[in-house]
Design an enzyme around this catalytic site. Sequence first.
Site, PDB file in Angstrom:
ATOM      1  N   GLY A 137     -21.757  79.556  76.867  1.00 31.60           N
ATOM      2  CA  GLY A 137     -21.917  80.934  77.301  1.00 31.60           C
ATOM      3  C   GLY A 137     -21.911  81.100  78.803  1.00 31.60           C
ATOM      4  N   VAL A 216     -26.327  74.324  87.496  1.00 37.84           N
ATOM      5  CA  VAL A 216     -27.211  75.222  86.757  1.00 37.84           C
ATOM      6  C   VAL A 216     -27.414  74.687  85.338  1.00 37.84           C
ATOM      7  CG1 VAL A 216     -26.706  77.299  88.105  1.00 37.84           C
ATOM      8  CG2 VAL A 216     -25.237  76.706  86.161  1.00 37.84           C
ATOM      9  N   GLY A 217     -27.097  73.392  85.165  1.00 41.87           N
ATOM     10  CA  GLY A 217     -27.257  72.760  83.855  1.00 41.87           C
ATOM     11  C   GLY A 217     -28.604  72.088  83.751  1.00 41.87           C
ATOM     12  N   ARG A 218     -28.622  70.766  84.014  1.00 45.87           N
ATOM     13  CA  ARG A 218     -29.868  69.996  84.001  1.00 45.87           C
ATOM     14  C   ARG A 218     -29.852  69.019  85.168  1.00 45.87           C
ATOM     15  NH1 ARG A 218     -31.676  73.450  81.511  1.00 45.87           N
ATOM     16  NH2 ARG A 218     -32.771  73.441  79.490  1.00 45.87           N
ATOM     17  N   GLU A 247     -38.048  67.296  88.592  1.00 47.69           N
ATOM     18  CA  GLU A 247     -38.324  68.739  88.560  1.00 47.69           C
ATOM     19  C   GLU A 247     -39.737  68.963  88.044  1.00 47.69           C
ATOM     20  OE1 GLU A 247     -36.609  72.494  86.097  1.00 47.69           O
ATOM     21  OE2 GLU A 247     -35.073  71.357  87.176  1.00 47.69           O
ATOM     22  N   HIS A 266     -35.381  76.566  89.497  1.00 48.51           N
ATOM     23  CA  HIS A 266     -35.014  76.813  88.101  1.00 48.51           C
ATOM     24  C   HIS A 266     -35.207  78.298  87.752  1.00 48.51           C
ATOM     25  CE1 HIS A 266     -34.480  74.377  84.144  1.00 48.51           C
ATOM     26  NE2 HIS A 266     -33.877  75.554  84.065  1.00 48.51           N
ATOM     27  N   THR A 267     -34.577  79.133  88.569  1.00 50.63           N
ATOM     28  CA  THR A 267     -34.717  80.573  88.411  1.00 50.63           C
ATOM     29  C   THR A 267     -33.412  81.226  87.979  1.00 50.63           C
ATOM     30  OG1 THR A 267     -34.316  80.849  90.787  1.00 50.63           O
ATOM     31  CG2 THR A 267     -36.602  80.795  90.047  1.00 50.63           C
TER      32      THR A 267
END
Length: 305
Positions: A137, A216-218, A247, A266-267
Amino acid sequence: MSARRRVAVGPADAPSWLRDAVVRGGGETVAYGDATALVWWDAWDAGALDAVLREHPNLAWVQLPNAGVEPFIHLVDDARVWTSAKGAYADEVAELALAMLLAGARHVLASARGGAWGPTAGRSLIGARVSILGGGGIARSLVRLLAPWRCEVTVVRRSDAPFDGAVRTLPASRYREALAGADAVVLALPLTPETDGMIGRRELAMMQPHAWLINVGRGRQVVTDDLVAALRDGVIGGAGLDVTEPEPLPTGHPLWSVPNCVVTPHTGTSDEMTVRLLAARVADNVARWIRGEPLVGPVSRAAGY
C-alpha cells in the site's frame, strides 16, 4: 444476537475509542470468553496475547494494531483468521516519504542547519529516477504522489508483474539492480528474514553519490554502522529515516549529528492519525466479520506479514 457480533477488545487498558470502533462496525464488546473475535491493542506484548488465546480457543479472528506483525508472527496459525493494519496507514506514510525525498533532493536540511547564507545546491525531483523496494500500500500511494513530478519509478516486489505507475518492476531477488542509477531509493516493505539487513555496505556502494536512501519500512533492513560510514564518507547523498536500528534511536547516536541525515521518531503516522485510521480499519473489518465477508489485511505466516 449473532455470535459473530461478539467481539472482545484487549488488553484491559485498550483505549475506549477502539471499543467504539467495534460498536460502529455493528459489533458488541464482550468478555474474552463470550467473544468470537478479538481486537488487540498492545503492539508488542506477544506473551499477553498468547496467554489470552490459549485460555480462550473460542476466539476465531484476531485483529492486530500495526502493519508490521513481527512480534506476533510466531503465533499466527491456521486455526484462526489473523489480520493486521497493513494498508491502513499507507497514504500517511507515503506522504512522509515524499517529504523526505523533497527535503533531500533540494538540500533543505543542510541549508536549514547552515547557520549562514550558503551556496545554492540541490537537485530537482522532477523526472528523477526513484526505486521503491516494496509493492504494498505504501508503494502504491507513493507512486501516485510522485506522478506530478513525472518520476521514473522502479518497483521491487515479490512478483515482476507490471505495477501501475511504474516504468519497471523487478522481483525481490533482483533488488540490487534497482539501486544503481537511482536518484533515490525508498524502503517500504515488511521485515522478514529476506529483508533483514538487505541494505549494507555493498548495496550502499552501488548507489549514486548524490542518491538519498529513505526508510519508512523497518530499521533492521539497513545495517546502521554501514549507513553511518556511507553518509560520513559521501558514498551516498543522504538518508531520511523514520525507522532505525536500534529504535528508539539513543540520544547521542551518530545518526543524529550526521549533517546529511534526517531522522523522525517513527511518525509515519502520529497518535492522532492512528486513532482515526485504525478505528476505521477495525470498524470495517468488524462489519465484514459479521457479514461473513473476506477481511482486510490478512496475515500470512509463510510470507511473514
